[in-house]
Scaffold this motif. Sequence first.
Motif, PDB file in Angstrom:
ATOM      1  N   SER A  24     -10.082  22.821  18.914  1.00  0.00           N
ATOM      2  CA  SER A  24      -9.509  24.130  18.557  1.00  0.00           C
ATOM      3  C   SER A  24      -8.382  24.469  19.523  1.00  0.00           C
ATOM      4  O   SER A  24      -7.333  24.981  19.110  1.00  0.00           O
ATOM      5  CB  SER A  24     -10.551  25.251  18.645  1.00  0.00           C
ATOM      6  OG  SER A  24     -11.718  24.879  18.003  1.00  0.00           O
ATOM      7  N   ASP A  41     -14.198  25.446  10.983  1.00  0.00           N
ATOM      8  CA  ASP A  41     -15.463  25.989  11.507  1.00  0.00           C
ATOM      9  C   ASP A  41     -15.450  27.520  11.428  1.00  0.00           C
ATOM     10  O   ASP A  41     -16.451  28.144  11.063  1.00  0.00           O
ATOM     11  CB  ASP A  41     -15.696  25.532  12.954  1.00  0.00           C
ATOM     12  CG  ASP A  41     -15.848  24.013  13.048  1.00  0.00           C
ATOM     13  OD1 ASP A  41     -15.838  23.349  11.999  1.00  0.00           O
ATOM     14  OD2 ASP A  41     -15.968  23.494  14.170  1.00  0.00           O
ATOM     15  N   ASN A 183      -8.062  14.875  26.037  1.00  0.00           N
ATOM     16  CA  ASN A 183      -8.167  16.228  26.607  1.00  0.00           C
ATOM     17  C   ASN A 183      -9.235  16.215  27.700  1.00  0.00           C
ATOM     18  O   ASN A 183     -10.225  16.934  27.642  1.00  0.00           O
ATOM     19  CB  ASN A 183      -8.505  17.229  25.494  1.00  0.00           C
ATOM     20  CG  ASN A 183      -8.541  18.659  26.025  1.00  0.00           C
ATOM     21  OD1 ASN A 183      -7.842  18.989  26.970  1.00  0.00           O
ATOM     22  ND2 ASN A 183      -9.376  19.482  25.421  1.00  0.00           N
ATOM     23  N   GLU A 185      -8.735  16.764  30.962  1.00  0.00           N
ATOM     24  CA  GLU A 185      -8.313  17.562  32.129  1.00  0.00           C
ATOM     25  C   GLU A 185      -7.727  16.675  33.223  1.00  0.00           C
ATOM     26  O   GLU A 185      -7.634  17.087  34.384  1.00  0.00           O
ATOM     27  CB  GLU A 185      -9.452  18.467  32.616  1.00  0.00           C
ATOM     28  CG  GLU A 185      -9.829  19.481  31.539  1.00  0.00           C
ATOM     29  CD  GLU A 185     -10.987  20.403  31.860  1.00  0.00           C
ATOM     30  OE1 GLU A 185     -11.177  20.736  33.025  1.00  0.00           O
ATOM     31  OE2 GLU A 185     -11.704  20.777  30.900  1.00  0.00           O
TER      32      GLU A 185
HETATM   33  N1  LIG Z   1      -7.822  20.979  28.770  1.00  0.00           N
HETATM   34  C1  LIG Z   1      -8.697  21.971  28.971  1.00  0.00           C
HETATM   35  N2  LIG Z   1      -8.796  22.541  30.193  1.00  0.00           N
HETATM   36  C2  LIG Z   1      -9.694  23.534  30.429  1.00  0.00           C
HETATM   37  N3  LIG Z   1     -10.543  24.043  29.493  1.00  0.00           N
HETATM   38  C3  LIG Z   1     -10.475  23.509  28.260  1.00  0.00           C
HETATM   39  C4  LIG Z   1      -9.555  22.458  27.924  1.00  0.00           C
HETATM   40  N4  LIG Z   1      -9.724  22.147  26.617  1.00  0.00           N
HETATM   41  C5  LIG Z   1     -10.691  22.962  26.151  1.00  0.00           C
HETATM   42  N5  LIG Z   1     -11.142  23.782  27.134  1.00  0.00           N
HETATM   43  C6  LIG Z   1     -12.192  24.809  27.003  1.00  0.00           C
HETATM   44  O1  LIG Z   1     -13.374  24.149  26.572  1.00  0.00           O
HETATM   45  C7  LIG Z   1     -14.084  24.938  25.615  1.00  0.00           C
HETATM   46  C8  LIG Z   1     -14.241  24.107  24.342  1.00  0.00           C
HETATM   47  O2  LIG Z   1     -12.944  23.976  23.727  1.00  0.00           O
HETATM   48  P1  LIG Z   1     -12.764  24.220  22.160  1.00  0.00           P
HETATM   49  O3  LIG Z   1     -13.458  25.471  21.753  1.00  0.00           O
HETATM   50  O4  LIG Z   1     -11.323  24.060  21.864  1.00  0.00           O
HETATM   51  O5  LIG Z   1     -13.576  22.938  21.674  1.00  0.00           O
HETATM   52  P2  LIG Z   1     -13.938  22.456  20.216  1.00  0.00           P
HETATM   53  O6  LIG Z   1     -13.777  20.983  20.187  1.00  0.00           O
HETATM   54  O7  LIG Z   1     -13.175  23.242  19.211  1.00  0.00           O
HETATM   55  O8  LIG Z   1     -15.488  22.806  20.191  1.00  0.00           O
HETATM   56  P3  LIG Z   1     -16.522  23.119  18.976  1.00  0.00           P
HETATM   57  O9  LIG Z   1     -16.769  21.878  18.204  1.00  0.00           O
HETATM   58  O10 LIG Z   1     -17.750  23.576  19.661  1.00  0.00           O
HETATM   59  O11 LIG Z   1     -15.894  24.221  18.149  1.00  0.00           O
HETATM   60  C9  LIG Z   1     -13.279  26.219  25.404  1.00  0.00           C
HETATM   61  O12 LIG Z   1     -13.846  27.233  26.189  1.00  0.00           O
HETATM   62  C10 LIG Z   1     -11.874  25.838  25.912  1.00  0.00           C
HETATM   63  O13 LIG Z   1     -11.197  26.953  26.413  1.00  0.00           O
END
Ligand SMILES: Nc1ncnc2c1ncn2[C@@H]1O[C@H](COP(=O)(O)OP(=O)(O)OP(=O)(O)O)[C@@H](O)[C@H]1O
Length: 207
Positions: A24, A41, A183, A185
């Motif tokens: 996301s 989602d 991704n 970090e």
């Molecule tokens: N590169 C990054 N650095 C720091 N925090 C991050 C980074 N990428 C994502 N996050 C944090 O990690 C958490 C998960 O990210 P995100 O909600 O985008 O994941 P997702 O893959 O969409 O998860 P889900 O399948 O649960 O919806 C969020 O709180 C987001 O802010």
Amino acid sequence: MGFFLEFGCMLKIGITGGIGSGKSTVAKIFALLGVPVYYADDAAKTIMQTDALLIQQVKAHFGDHMYDSNNVLDRAALGKIVFNDKDKLELLNSLVHPATIRHSDEWADRQTAPYVLKEAALLFESGSFQFLDKCIGVSAPQPLRILRVMRRDNISRNDVLARMYKQIDDNIKMKLCDYVIRNDEQEMVIPQVLALHKTLLQLAAEA
Ligand SMILES: Nc1ncnc2c1ncn2[C@@H]1O[C@H](COP(=O)(O)OP(=O)(O)OP(=O)(O)O)[C@@H](O)[C@H]1O
Ligand SMILES: CC(C)(COP(=O)(O)OP(=O)(O)OC[C@H]1O[C@@H](n2cnc3c(N)ncnc32)[C@H](O)[C@@H]1O)[C@@H](O)C(=O)NCCC(=O)NCCS
């Protein structure tokens, strides 16, 4: 894949990754570049409280008490049931996924752009990848994904693992994708998104 490419239409690109991979977050960077993004989602959450037929089906299978009098879904209660019972999760998926795919198709039909993105945790599990031209995977190491979701959703490690085990293993998922964004970090994300955006615009121009 390839249907839209063959007929020179707007490209439909999927973006996926396991729970907590950051799909996301990465999709929001594409959105900043002007790419229309469908967040499956989030859409599923809305549809489960607005689609009268779906609400009726969820009530019929999981009980009227899953919704309050304003049709607000008790997500925690439903999550407790389905993430601890494979058959019940399959049943819920079979109700929600077709409704979400229909809704995303209607959304895509209203867009005008060289390409659009569909962000979804379960692109491969739900079968919706079949209707897309290309798929982007977002990858991050499992321990980091677990920590991110525990912090974001304020849930236990076991609750994260219960959801994770219901998804295709991320190593396999990334192999099914056409492109992968790391991704973790460590590697910078924005340059990876900019490079891929350029590639996809080029692909759309050639379509
Ligand atoms: N590169 C990054 N650095 C720091 N925090 C991050 C980074 N990428 C994502 N996050 C944090 O990690 C958490 C998960 O990210 P995100 O909600 O985008 O994941 P997702 O893959 O969409 O998860 P889900 O399948 O649960 O919806 C969020 O709180 C987001 O802010
Ligand atoms: C059971 C529900 C109500 C629990 O809600 P809750 O707010 O606790 O979790 P939320 O929806 O935010 O999901 C958190 C994460 O769990 C994972 N997850 C959600 N649904 C599923 C599923 N069916 N299978 C595997 N993982 C899932 C995803 O990575 C998602 O981002 C909800 O997850 C749900 O309705 N799931 C079934 C519909 C679905 O598949 N939605 C997502 C894709 S369309």
